[in-house]
Design a protein around this motif. Structure first.
Motif, PDB file in Angstrom:
ATOM      1  N   TYR A  74       0.845  -1.196   0.000  1.00 40.71           N
ATOM      2  CA  TYR A  74       0.000   0.000   0.000  1.00 40.71           C
ATOM      3  C   TYR A  74       0.881   1.248   0.000  1.00 40.71           C
ATOM      4  O   TYR A  74       0.643   2.193  -0.761  1.00 40.71           O
ATOM      5  CB  TYR A  74      -0.913  -0.011   1.221  1.00 40.71           C
ATOM      6  N   PRO A 100      -7.165  -5.006  -0.873  1.00 36.38           N
ATOM      7  CA  PRO A 100      -6.700  -5.390  -2.214  1.00 36.38           C
ATOM      8  C   PRO A 100      -5.344  -6.076  -2.216  1.00 36.38           C
ATOM      9  O   PRO A 100      -5.017  -6.831  -3.127  1.00 36.38           O
ATOM     10  CB  PRO A 100      -6.639  -4.050  -2.960  1.00 36.38           C
ATOM     11  N   GLU A 103      -5.321 -10.255  -1.195  1.00 40.51           N
ATOM     12  CA  GLU A 103      -6.092 -11.138  -2.069  1.00 40.51           C
ATOM     13  C   GLU A 103      -7.579 -11.100  -1.710  1.00 40.51           C
ATOM     14  O   GLU A 103      -8.270 -12.110  -1.732  1.00 40.51           O
ATOM     15  CB  GLU A 103      -5.557 -12.574  -2.022  1.00 40.51           C
ATOM     16  N   GLY A 105      -9.661  -8.678  -3.200  1.00 41.86           N
ATOM     17  CA  GLY A 105     -10.134  -7.685  -4.151  1.00 41.86           C
ATOM     18  C   GLY A 105     -11.640  -7.682  -4.313  1.00 41.86           C
ATOM     19  O   GLY A 105     -12.259  -6.621  -4.446  1.00 41.86           O
ATOM     20  N   ASN A 106     -12.244  -8.867  -4.311  1.00 40.15           N
ATOM     21  CA  ASN A 106     -13.704  -8.936  -4.462  1.00 40.15           C
ATOM     22  C   ASN A 106     -14.413  -8.259  -3.292  1.00 40.15           C
ATOM     23  O   ASN A 106     -15.436  -7.594  -3.467  1.00 40.15           O
ATOM     24  CB  ASN A 106     -14.162 -10.393  -4.577  1.00 40.15           C
ATOM     25  N   GLN A 108     -13.031  -5.886  -1.458  1.00 39.36           N
ATOM     26  CA  GLN A 108     -12.734  -4.466  -1.608  1.00 39.36           C
ATOM     27  C   GLN A 108     -13.703  -3.797  -2.581  1.00 39.36           C
ATOM     28  O   GLN A 108     -14.121  -2.644  -2.387  1.00 39.36           O
ATOM     29  CB  GLN A 108     -11.299  -4.280  -2.106  1.00 39.36           C
ATOM     30  N   ASP A 109     -14.082  -4.526  -3.621  1.00 35.54           N
ATOM     31  CA  ASP A 109     -15.001  -3.957  -4.618  1.00 35.54           C
ATOM     32  C   ASP A 109     -16.357  -3.610  -4.020  1.00 35.54           C
ATOM     33  O   ASP A 109     -17.107  -2.819  -4.596  1.00 35.54           O
ATOM     34  CB  ASP A 109     -15.183  -4.940  -5.777  1.00 35.54           C
TER      35      ASP A 109
END
Length: 339
Positions: A74, A100, A103, A105-106, A108-109
């Motif tokens: 980050y 993110p 692992e 990411g989904n 985070q979305d």
């Protein structure tokens, strides 16, 4: 007169031959065998438990390593460590900004940092309904498998999920437990710390430390110093009373909400400081939404921390308190003792 044949004589002899009986255990012998088995199990069980704890401890270490690497990535991407939201205690945590790089990411979305986490007026704020199905999600990398406590926490009929790993909010002395301004650590609300700001050295500055889930109940009695916070008597406005003074005050009640909301930047849900030694026999102190918040662990003998250089180690609960507090300061220039 008929003679008996040799076969008939042999048959008669066999009929009257003594029958051999099968040997069996006596009751005494069975009791002896059971006792021996019990002793063997008693000898084996501690070894099994130690093996399991070693496995859990390794998983905890791996989690801290992943979180430290996520913070590094980050910082490399955004030129600052992940920072908690500035809007008091109703914003997003630093841990949520790392998703993110974990692992996730989904997950985070599903977060929209442009939207408020909590909505409403003042202390009556409640969860933004867009996150109703998200806040109760347990994230394995944020949970230490050695902690027997409950990661779930219910607040106003909303079930939140917590995490064991807290970001370093400074030594906690004086009013440095107050997360609304620079705490001397790496994180506070709205912080934007960079590697170059850690002038004491990344190898000597804690990035994250583990703590324990709360007892998930409020009471007037101390049930467990490791999982409860104390509310103290006496007045004073937020960030106006030194930690030493809070520590000396009498207690009015005990609170079990700690480590119950990984998504939120409330002090006792995402921050740690060094005022108390590891696994302190004194419970943490809750004060105006902030907390003098200690590192605590179910691992025997100490707590696990990750340093700003990414290394992970166990710091003994017998560590010198001054050294422990210095490890939480990023730029105090202190010479460290053994830890």
């Amino acid at each position: 007169m008929l003679k008996k044949t040799s076969g008939e004589a042999s048959m008669k002899t066999d009929i009257f031959a003594p029958v051999s009986r099968r040997a069996a255990f006596t009751l005494v012998e069975l009791l002896v065998v059971i006792a021996i088995i019990g002793i063997l199990i008693g000898l084996l069980l501690p070894a099994v438990q130690q093996a399991r704890e070693a496995s859990r401890r390794m998983q905890c270490s791996n989690n801290l390593k992943q979180l430290a690497l996520a913070a590094h990535n980050y910082e490399s991407t955004y030129k600052t460590f992940p920072y908690p939201a500035e809007d008091s205690s109703y914003g997003y945590s630093a841990q949520s900004k790392m998703l993110p790089f974990l692992e996730q990411g989904n997950l985070q979305d599903q977060l929209d940092f442009s939207q408020p986490l909590m909505i409403g007026v003042s202390y009556l704020k409640t969860l933004n309904p867009i996150y109703d199905n998200l806040v109760g999600m347990k994230i394995n990398v944020l949970i230490c498998p050695s902690d027997p406590g409950d990661p779930l926490y219910v607040d106003d009929d909303i079930t939140w999920a917590g995490g064991n790993y807290m970001v370093n909010a400074g030594p906690g002395v004086g009013v440095q437990y107050c997360s609304t301004s620079d705490t001397g650590g790496i994180f506070w609300r709205g912080s934007a710390t960079r590697f170059q700001d850690i002038t004491d050295g990344a190898t000597h500055t804690i990035l994250l430390a583990e703590t324990l889930f709360g007892a998930r109940l409020n009471s007037t009695e101390l049930l467990d110093a490791q999982t409860q916070m104390r509310s103290t008597s006496g007045g004073g406005s937020p960030c106006s009373t030194a930690a030493d003074d809070l520590d000396a005050r009498s207690v009015t009640s005990y609170d079990g909400r700690r480590a119950g909301q990984w998504l939120r930047n409330l002090t006792y849900q995402s921050f740690i400081n060094g005022y108390f030694p590891p696994n302190s026999p004194s419970p943490d102190i809750l004060y105006h939404g902030d907390a003098v918040m200690g590192a605590r662990s179910a691992h025997p003998g100490g707590v696990m921390v990750s340093f700003a250089d990414g290394s992970v180690r166990v710091v003994s609960e017998t560590v010198d308190l001054s050294t422990w507090r210095n490890l939480h300061a990023r730029n105090d220039g202190a010479v460290l003792g053994e830890f």
